[in-house]
Scaffold this active site. Sequence first.
Site, PDB file in Angstrom:
ATOM      1  N   ASP A  74       1.071  -1.111   0.066  1.00 28.00           N
ATOM      2  CA  ASP A  74      -0.009  -0.022   0.136  1.00 28.00           C
ATOM      3  C   ASP A  74       0.919   1.198   0.043  1.00 28.00           C
ATOM      4  O   ASP A  74       2.173   1.119   0.154  1.00 28.00           O
ATOM      5  CB  ASP A  74      -0.980  -0.124   1.152  1.00 28.00           C
ATOM      6  CG  ASP A  74      -0.445   0.036   2.521  1.00 28.00           C
ATOM      7  OD1 ASP A  74       0.636   0.608   2.553  1.00 28.00           O
ATOM      8  OD2 ASP A  74      -1.261   0.052   3.433  1.00 28.00           O
ATOM      9  N   ASN A  82      -3.659  12.587   0.805  1.00 25.88           N
ATOM     10  CA  ASN A  82      -5.120  13.142   0.490  1.00 25.88           C
ATOM     11  C   ASN A  82      -5.260  14.288   1.232  1.00 25.88           C
ATOM     12  O   ASN A  82      -6.027  15.462   0.697  1.00 25.88           O
ATOM     13  CB  ASN A  82      -6.229  12.100   0.743  1.00 25.88           C
ATOM     14  CG  ASN A  82      -6.494  11.247  -0.342  1.00 25.88           C
ATOM     15  OD1 ASN A  82      -6.160  11.741  -1.447  1.00 25.88           O
ATOM     16  ND2 ASN A  82      -7.065  10.194  -0.014  1.00 25.88           N
ATOM     17  N   HIS A  87      -8.891  14.835  -2.619  1.00 23.98           N
ATOM     18  CA  HIS A  87      -8.816  13.366  -3.106  1.00 23.98           C
ATOM     19  C   HIS A  87      -9.067  13.526  -4.727  1.00 23.98           C
ATOM     20  O   HIS A  87      -8.667  12.178  -5.136  1.00 23.98           O
ATOM     21  CB  HIS A  87     -10.684  13.265  -2.710  1.00 23.98           C
ATOM     22  CG  HIS A  87     -10.538  12.722  -1.332  1.00 23.98           C
ATOM     23  ND1 HIS A  87     -10.278  11.867  -0.648  1.00 23.98           N
ATOM     24  CD2 HIS A  87     -11.302  13.999  -0.317  1.00 23.98           C
ATOM     25  CE1 HIS A  87     -10.449  11.970   0.668  1.00 23.98           C
ATOM     26  NE2 HIS A  87     -10.851  12.987   0.935  1.00 23.98           N
ATOM     27  N   ASP A  91      -6.942  10.348  -6.039  1.00 26.80           N
ATOM     28  CA  ASP A  91      -7.309   9.326  -7.212  1.00 26.80           C
ATOM     29  C   ASP A  91      -6.338   9.439  -8.245  1.00 26.80           C
ATOM     30  O   ASP A  91      -5.916   8.424  -8.766  1.00 26.80           O
ATOM     31  CB  ASP A  91      -8.470   9.842  -7.705  1.00 26.80           C
ATOM     32  CG  ASP A  91      -9.857   9.553  -6.731  1.00 26.80           C
ATOM     33  OD1 ASP A  91      -9.458   8.790  -5.712  1.00 26.80           O
ATOM     34  OD2 ASP A  91     -11.103   9.850  -6.838  1.00 26.80           O
ATOM     35  N   GLU A 118      -5.977   2.386  -0.796  1.00 20.83           N
ATOM     36  CA  GLU A 118      -4.576   2.510  -1.374  1.00 20.83           C
ATOM     37  C   GLU A 118      -3.879   1.429  -1.251  1.00 20.83           C
ATOM     38  O   GLU A 118      -2.580   1.246  -1.490  1.00 20.83           O
ATOM     39  CB  GLU A 118      -3.769   3.563  -0.492  1.00 20.83           C
ATOM     40  CG  GLU A 118      -3.521   3.383   0.677  1.00 20.83           C
ATOM     41  CD  GLU A 118      -4.483   3.386   1.925  1.00 20.83           C
ATOM     42  OE1 GLU A 118      -4.221   3.832   3.120  1.00 20.83           O
ATOM     43  OE2 GLU A 118      -5.860   3.745   1.602  1.00 20.83           O
TER      44      GLU A 118
END
Length: 224
Positions: A74, A82, A87, A91, A118
């Site tokens: 991850d 973030n 966000h 993304d 993630e």
Amino acid sequence: LTAKLHATSRQIRMRDELEQAKLTLVELNEQLRHKSLHDELTGLGNRRGFDERLEDYVAQARRDQRPLTVLLCDVDFFKRYNDRLGHIEGDACLRHIGDILKQVCRRPLDYAARYGGEEFVLLLPNTPAEGALTFALALQHAMDRDGRYHPDSAVASHVTLSGGFVSVIPDGGTTAESLVRQADEALYEAKARGRYRFVNLSACMDTGDLSTAPRILNSASRVA
């Protein structure tokens, strides 16, 4: 006679339309299945797709008595990323990592999926622990070369990954769940050791150990 010809023509047209409708239905079903097995954001496999593929790969590796690697990773300090950038940028970062995973999964049967949030997971068939470490180092180096800026990471100025992996030749007691659990335990250990590394607990491997990683990278190769 004319009426009969019209009726025959209508039957042929209806038959053709029915065949076309069947083909369209098959295509729609294939599209729906593809969508159900893939992550919309990254284009990688999703959790359901991974679960199906893992079961198949474990069974195949058990039959062939060939090694299978499961690698779970991850994004380090992704919440901070973030929080600082928003966000939308988060993304975009996940999509970009998905692209990198597609690039490093070069063999036809290598498989990458977004496991959730993630977190990503990779399946590397015919890959023993040494080859998996080579792969992990290559992935780490690809992330380093990419150098995507991270405004609030405690380990680097760019986006990095932590990961855990397990490599086994499955036997009768090996299950998909046990492999994911072992990879997850190794991921937890990678985070405990400071992140920005890949760890295999059973093989005592750690890409953060600079005394062994370069040597293994130069000497190990993945099984084709």
